[in-house]
Write an enzyme that holds these catalytic residues in place. Structure first.
Site, PDB file in Angstrom:
ATOM      1  N   LYS A  54      43.070  36.377  16.247  1.00 18.46           N
ATOM      2  CA  LYS A  54      42.880  37.587  17.053  1.00 18.46           C
ATOM      3  C   LYS A  54      43.335  38.825  16.273  1.00 18.46           C
ATOM      4  CE  LYS A  54      44.231  39.759  21.344  1.00 18.46           C
ATOM      5  NZ  LYS A  54      45.275  39.844  22.337  1.00 18.46           N
TER       6      LYS A  54
ATOM      7  N   PHE B 242       8.749  38.313  24.361  1.00 21.83           N
ATOM      8  CA  PHE B 242       8.982  39.433  25.283  1.00 21.83           C
ATOM      9  C   PHE B 242       9.338  40.656  24.467  1.00 21.83           C
ATOM     10  CE2 PHE B 242       9.208  38.054  29.773  1.00 21.83           C
ATOM     11  CZ  PHE B 242       8.810  36.737  29.578  1.00 21.83           C
TER      12      PHE B 242
ATOM     13  N   LYS C 202       5.006  43.494  17.584  1.00 18.60           N
ATOM     14  CA  LYS C 202       5.778  42.232  17.635  1.00 18.60           C
ATOM     15  C   LYS C 202       4.852  41.022  17.794  1.00 18.60           C
ATOM     16  CE  LYS C 202       9.984  44.423  19.177  1.00 18.60           C
ATOM     17  NZ  LYS C 202      10.848  44.842  20.258  1.00 18.60           N
TER      18      LYS C 202
ATOM     19  N   ASN D 134      24.837  41.198  24.746  1.00 16.47           N
ATOM     20  CA  ASN D 134      24.061  42.242  25.428  1.00 16.47           C
ATOM     21  C   ASN D 134      23.972  41.960  26.924  1.00 16.47           C
ATOM     22  OD1 ASN D 134      21.673  40.529  25.920  1.00 16.47           O
ATOM     23  ND2 ASN D 134      21.615  40.505  23.689  1.00 16.47           N
TER      24      ASN D 134
ATOM     25  N   ASP E  26      20.726  40.808  17.386  1.00 15.72           N
ATOM     26  CA  ASP E  26      20.052  41.007  16.101  1.00 15.72           C
ATOM     27  C   ASP E  26      20.994  41.001  14.900  1.00 15.72           C
ATOM     28  OD1 ASP E  26      17.394  41.161  16.973  1.00 15.72           O
ATOM     29  OD2 ASP E  26      17.764  43.174  17.768  1.00 15.72           O
TER      30      ASP E  26
ATOM     31  N   LYS F 122       5.351  38.541  14.687  1.00 14.20           N
ATOM     32  CA  LYS F 122       6.014  37.255  14.975  1.00 14.20           C
ATOM     33  C   LYS F 122       5.000  36.129  15.182  1.00 14.20           C
ATOM     34  CE  LYS F 122       9.955  39.655  17.047  1.00 14.20           C
ATOM     35  NZ  LYS F 122      11.367  39.372  17.246  1.00 14.20           N
TER      36      LYS F 122
END
Ligand code: CTP
Length: 393
Positions: free
Chosen positions: A285, A319, A333, A205, A275, A337
């Site tokens: 490959k 975060f 969250k 990401n 995730d 968590k």
């Protein structure tokens, strides 16, 4: 008010690099005064330091042009921070033994605060047991910046090189920061994790790792013992002697955080773990001529949620980067968590968040909430550390 930095310059061959330091300090808004040993003035004309610092350069104890006050006492008293860069082995030895035979060594005796000392010399001189013993003695009262390793002016390779101006500048900035996290061990999970599709392609990401880097730097400045477990990032602060442990996948990040979690007081997790991981990952490959099969994804480990199960007295901060219903998702969250704090921000806004130097966050705990302005990520990092300190003290 402008902080006053007194720069002592002795006759090391790296003397020309301290011109850069003086220039950087002036540009950053510090008031800079330079004092030189007589030998240093033979290597570089004081006029150059005078032009850079925009102040008169002193080198003679007996020169009578500084009001009616005693010069070395006045310079020593006026300095908010006294740094000697470069510091030769000779001046170092004089400082250790309290010898005051020139303006710099007189100021050293009259200066009552901690000094920043930047030794730079030939590797054999640096490694000489006498120099090493002197360094140990100086470390008891002062900050001794360790020299860099590399090719020295004399052609030898080894430790003794003048550190980068950036590193010395960071020592000065840090000098003025209150050490309110002294003794605290801060563990930071940072950057993006990477999950392979095949040996040349991956899922990851856009996280730049800036927030985690700024948290690490601010926590170090505030006296904490900092470790960063770090995935893919655009840059890092290893150059400021912050410990980074490199990881790649979610599993690597989880294992490394778990390994270091027991001894941590605070875990802060601006990391962007992926995730999902690829169930049908290939060891070779994938060729475009092959029939593509779909990439099959499976859920990845939720690092924070799993780590929180091992929580004893650690303060754990997560975060939440969201594009909508920011606060609602953040609070869920925080609860799911088992976190002590969550820092929420809206990543749908183009002028802040991912990759930017700026952000605006809500720092949320079970019983409090602080909403910041748009600030630099460094300012946000300090706000987060302030909020953590308030909760753990
Ligand atoms: N996090 C984690 N492990 C994951 C995903 C996220 O430890 N596999 C941590 C992040 O570092 C962050 C917090 O959990 O501190 C929230 O991450 P975020 O990506 O906002 O939420 P997710 O839990 O992944 O949920 P969703 O993507 O559905 O919003």
């Amino acid at each position: 008010m402008k902080k006053n930095i007194l720069v002592g310059v002795t006759s090391g061959i790296a003397i020309y690099k301290s011109l850069d330091l003086v220039s950087m300090l002036v540009k950053a808004g510090y008031e800079v005064n330079v004092v030189m040993t007589e030998n240093a003035t033979k290597l570089i004309n004081p006029l150059i330091f005078e032009t850079m610092s925009q102040n008169k350069v002193y080198s003679d104890v007996f020169e009578r042009d500084m009001d009616s006050e005693v010069k070395h006492i006045k310079l020593a008293k006026n300095a908010d921070c006294f740094i000697i860069a470069p510091l030769t082995a000779n001046t170092m030895a004089k400082i250790v033994h309290g010898i005051a035979d020139n303006l710099i060594t007189n100021i050293v005796l009259a200066h009552t605060k901690k000094m920043i000392l930047v030794p730079a010399m030939n590797v054999n001189m640096y490694e000489n047991p006498i120099t090493q013993k002197n360094i140990e003695a100086l470390k008891e009262r002062h900050i001794v910046v360790s020299p860099d390793y590399g090719r020295l002016a004399c052609g030898d390779y080894g430790k003794g090189k003048f550190p980068t101006t950036e590193r010395i500048f960071e020592e000065i900035e840090s000098y003025f920061v209150k050490k309110d996290l002294l003794g605290k061990k801060v563990l930071i999970g940072n950057g993006a994790t990477v999950e392979d599709i095949d040996p040349v392609r991956y899922i990851s990401n856009y996280s730049s790792g800036k927030m985690g880097n700024e948290l690490a730097l601010c926590a170090k400045r505030r006296g904490a013992d900092v470790k960063v477990v770090c995935g893919k990032v655009d840059s890092d602060y290893r150059k400021f002697e912050i410990e980074y442990i490199d990881v790649k996948t979610n599993e690597d990040m989880y294992n490394s955080i778990k390994e270091n979690f027991d001894e941590a007081d605070i875990l802060i997790m601006p990391a962007a773990p992926v995730d999902f991981k690829v169930k049908n990952k290939k060891d070779f490959k994938i060729k475009k001529t092959e029939n593509f099969e779909n990439i099959e994804l499976e859920n990845n480990i939720d690092i924070l949620k799993s780590i929180s199960e091992y929580k004893k007295s650690q303060f754990v901060v997560g975060f939440a980067a969201e594009t909508n219903s920011v606060k609602d998702y953040a609070i869920s969250k925080l609860n799911n968590k088992n976190l002590d704090m969550i820092v929420a921000n809206d990543v749908s806004l183009k002028d802040r968040g991912f990759g930017s130097d700026f952000n605006k966050v809500n720092i949320i705990t079970k019983d409090s909430e602080i909403e910041t302005e748009v600030l630099t990520k460094r300012e946000i990092a300090d706000k987060i550390l302030d909020a953590i300190l308030e909760k753990i003290c």
